[in-house]
Design an enzyme around this catalytic site. Sequence first.
Site, PDB file in Angstrom:
ATOM      1  N   GLU A 135      18.187  19.252  45.160  1.00  0.00           N
ATOM      2  CA  GLU A 135      16.633  19.956  45.295  1.00  0.00           C
ATOM      3  C   GLU A 135      17.711  21.446  46.067  1.00  0.00           C
ATOM      4  O   GLU A 135      17.160  22.109  45.665  1.00  0.00           O
ATOM      5  CB  GLU A 135      15.881  19.193  45.677  1.00  0.00           C
ATOM      6  CG  GLU A 135      15.122  18.085  44.501  1.00  0.00           C
ATOM      7  CD  GLU A 135      14.467  19.172  43.329  1.00  0.00           C
ATOM      8  OE1 GLU A 135      15.283  20.257  43.269  1.00  0.00           O
ATOM      9  OE2 GLU A 135      14.834  18.227  42.145  1.00  0.00           O
ATOM     10  N   TYR A 145       7.665  23.097  47.173  1.00  0.00           N
ATOM     11  CA  TYR A 145       8.771  22.345  45.784  1.00  0.00           C
ATOM     12  C   TYR A 145       9.892  21.671  46.344  1.00  0.00           C
ATOM     13  O   TYR A 145       9.285  20.353  45.404  1.00  0.00           O
ATOM     14  CB  TYR A 145       9.801  23.419  44.791  1.00  0.00           C
ATOM     15  CG  TYR A 145      10.119  22.939  43.840  1.00  0.00           C
ATOM     16  CD1 TYR A 145       9.746  22.320  42.815  1.00  0.00           C
ATOM     17  CD2 TYR A 145      11.574  22.621  44.219  1.00  0.00           C
ATOM     18  CE1 TYR A 145      11.084  21.527  41.801  1.00  0.00           C
ATOM     19  CE2 TYR A 145      12.557  22.405  43.637  1.00  0.00           C
ATOM     20  CZ  TYR A 145      12.084  21.505  42.225  1.00  0.00           C
ATOM     21  OH  TYR A 145      12.391  21.009  41.493  1.00  0.00           O
ATOM     22  N   ASP A 165       8.166  23.900  39.287  1.00  0.00           N
ATOM     23  CA  ASP A 165       9.175  25.317  39.588  1.00  0.00           C
ATOM     24  C   ASP A 165       8.717  26.512  38.932  1.00  0.00           C
ATOM     25  O   ASP A 165       8.498  26.489  38.161  1.00  0.00           O
ATOM     26  CB  ASP A 165      10.780  24.660  39.949  1.00  0.00           C
ATOM     27  CG  ASP A 165      11.106  24.012  38.527  1.00  0.00           C
ATOM     28  OD1 ASP A 165      10.019  24.230  38.257  1.00  0.00           O
ATOM     29  OD2 ASP A 165      12.098  23.217  38.690  1.00  0.00           O
TER      30      ASP A 165
END
Length: 362
Positions: A43, A123, A141
Amino acid sequence: MRKAAEISPKLLQWYDANARELPWRVPPNEPRRANPYHVWLSEIMLQQTTVTAVKPYFEAFTTRWPDVAALAAAKDEDVLAAWAGLGYYARARNLLKCARVVAVCGFPKDEAGLLALPGVGPYTAAAIAAIAYGASAVVVDGNIERVMARLFNEREALPAVKPKLKKRAAALTPQKRAGDHAQALMDLGATICIPKAPRCAGCPLQANCAAYNAGVAAELPKRLAKKPKPTRRGIAYFAQRVDGHVLLETRPPRGLLGGMLGLVGSEWAEDAPAFDPPFAANWQKYSGEITHVFTHFNLILTLYVAQVKAANPRAGSFQPAPAPSSLPSIMRKAYEAGFLICSIECGAELSNSGKKQEQNDR
Ligand code: SF4
């Protein structure tokens, strides 16, 4: 539009059959959970970067540093060099800071604890909580915002509409399989509900999609017109010694490309900087320009190249030539151009150096 309650079950059913195979992902319906180190690392790498670009970096990192303890023990310069080319280098510095906290304390399992880690924003915290720990966290996102804007035909422009889109995403997030739900939305946004021409004919949510039914899917989400990016200019100096060593410097730890290795150069400013090389030599001006697009500005570098027998630079030091892949993209472009010019022109210049005076192209 049919009921919102239908959306997550349909999405999960589609995901079970169509999930993308990604090296950091556990396929749907496997009983084991994803490794939090893998979810976190992927991520962070995926922020502002595509899946295609991230895959080889993820493989290289997890081969070299197979767990967070190994990454935490790595040298800063090794991690920054391995990150080179992915851009947004503050992420790499925060990655190391975060690894060193997690190696001692472990990964927090809840969003609030994850959010307190260096470099982890809302996020990423939600994605780790949902995907690695199964929490019913709301993951939003850019891809998921686009899907929400279309599913609910939200006509207000980004970024003002973001809170509404997050509420819409929260209302759809299930208690069970929240991680798969988030990954299904990511996959839908990446493969079906794509930015310019959504592939609505193959979409599992077509019957539930307000924008599709209104015939406006491709127009959403609306965005405020962006201001044009300013252009900054700078100078880079590529110097090669006859033993093959190259003049390099490590940039200051803070700021753009902080802590990364690069060529010695000027400040980057809207006014073209003056030629002010790190030592006197027969500097050759590269006829082209080295360009790069950063998030907030475009950069144009003028490149000067010199090959010398010896020099005493006032900035940087001569070092063994590094692999271009260990340099950030803009520096790699300048370095590769410098090498090429040096190999074509400077050898000849050097052999004639007794006949030519040192010159500066002022
Ligand atoms: Fe996106 Fe089209 Fe599916 Fe609506 S129907 S979610 S616009 S792909």
